[in-house]
Scaffold this motif. Sequence first.
Motif, PDB file in Angstrom:
ATOM      1  N   SER A 179       1.854   4.652  -5.923  1.00  0.00           N
ATOM      2  CA  SER A 179       0.848   5.638  -5.610  1.00  0.00           C
ATOM      3  C   SER A 179       0.053   5.632  -4.453  1.00  0.00           C
ATOM      4  O   SER A 179       0.092   4.616  -3.792  1.00  0.00           O
ATOM      5  CB  SER A 179       0.093   5.831  -6.948  1.00  0.00           C
ATOM      6  N   HIS A 180      -0.350   6.627  -4.057  1.00  0.00           N
ATOM      7  CA  HIS A 180      -1.150   6.702  -2.541  1.00  0.00           C
ATOM      8  C   HIS A 180      -0.645   6.107  -1.600  1.00  0.00           C
ATOM      9  O   HIS A 180      -1.030   5.562  -0.528  1.00  0.00           O
ATOM     10  CB  HIS A 180      -2.214   6.120  -2.928  1.00  0.00           C
ATOM     11  N   CYS A 181       0.802   5.942  -1.308  1.00  0.00           N
ATOM     12  CA  CYS A 181       1.496   5.352  -0.149  1.00  0.00           C
ATOM     13  C   CYS A 181       2.022   6.772   0.864  1.00  0.00           C
ATOM     14  O   CYS A 181       2.618   7.480   0.320  1.00  0.00           O
ATOM     15  CB  CYS A 181       2.788   4.653  -0.762  1.00  0.00           C
ATOM     16  N   PRO A 182       1.421   6.511   2.028  1.00  0.00           N
ATOM     17  CA  PRO A 182       1.390   7.953   2.850  1.00  0.00           C
ATOM     18  C   PRO A 182       2.648   8.108   3.406  1.00  0.00           C
ATOM     19  O   PRO A 182       3.068   9.218   3.687  1.00  0.00           O
ATOM     20  CB  PRO A 182       0.311   7.664   3.910  1.00  0.00           C
ATOM     21  N   ARG A 183       3.520   7.092   3.488  1.00  0.00           N
ATOM     22  CA  ARG A 183       5.008   7.123   4.229  1.00  0.00           C
ATOM     23  C   ARG A 183       5.916   7.445   3.514  1.00  0.00           C
ATOM     24  O   ARG A 183       7.131   7.366   3.754  1.00  0.00           O
ATOM     25  CB  ARG A 183       5.046   5.942   5.083  1.00  0.00           C
ATOM     26  N   ILE A 184       5.750   7.558   2.153  1.00  0.00           N
ATOM     27  CA  ILE A 184       7.092   7.588   1.147  1.00  0.00           C
ATOM     28  C   ILE A 184       7.335   9.488   1.044  1.00  0.00           C
ATOM     29  O   ILE A 184       6.506  10.102   0.952  1.00  0.00           O
ATOM     30  CB  ILE A 184       6.639   7.288  -0.162  1.00  0.00           C
ATOM     31  N   THR A 185       8.541   9.677   1.318  1.00  0.00           N
ATOM     32  CA  THR A 185       9.053  11.054   1.129  1.00  0.00           C
ATOM     33  C   THR A 185       9.901  11.164  -0.030  1.00  0.00           C
ATOM     34  O   THR A 185      10.150  10.088  -0.694  1.00  0.00           O
ATOM     35  CB  THR A 185       9.720  11.457   2.455  1.00  0.00           C
TER      36      THR A 185
END
Length: 253
Positions: A179-185
């Motif tokens: 959660s809250h990982c900005p680079r995951i798509t």
Amino acid sequence: MMNSLHRCCQRSALLLHVARRCWSSSSASPPPLHTRLLLFLTQRFYDVEMLLSWRSQLTRNQLQKKNAYYGYTQRFYGLDIASAYFILSLKGGFRFAGQSEWFYADQKGKFSWDFLNHKDTPLEEVDMSYTVINYRGLCNLESQRSLRTLKLRGCPEVDDWFLARLHVFQDSLEELDISHCPRITTGGLAALRNLKGLKRLDVSSLPGISSPGLVIILLEEMLPQCQITATGYDYNLNEAEGEEEEEHMQRQR
């Protein structure tokens, strides 16, 4: 970085040379004010550009150094201690298999060295939340084939490539928090299909996911035995965006 620095120095030297020629070519009067102002601003622009480039490269080098492979520690203390030391060096935490005690580094990076007493004891739970672990650093954990829990909440360097590499834990991993990982798509989430043993998965507040409703449905299809947590989203998205996300994720499967 050196090439960028060299180019900036060349530009600055050229500008100064032009400015001096403009000044000396007219002994009667200096260049107009707007010309001098333009030269001044241009000089400062390249100075700032050089500093920003240097700072960016320095940051990347520090990140790679922190995620370097701990081969030296592994040779002298074994795979398990090397993994534990890497985790603590990034201010993370872990628990050895069969033990109730957690080892954590504090905000200043200090930690207890008592973990050295557990040589040849695999790690069962790892918490790397809010650390700078990246794809390269994951090689320090790949030997932990008894790993059941991996928490990566709020890790700024965890991306799709990182998730694709988690297949090495497919026989043991039961709980995963990304959660809250900005680079995951969406494409990265599709790689989790390999983790068939997952029982709990937290994918809350991933800004790279634009159609979370459909993504969650597809995750539930890929991991039917897994309890998925997905909070922090606006599920009122238009149909076109949803179809695009679904098509992309189906291609990844």
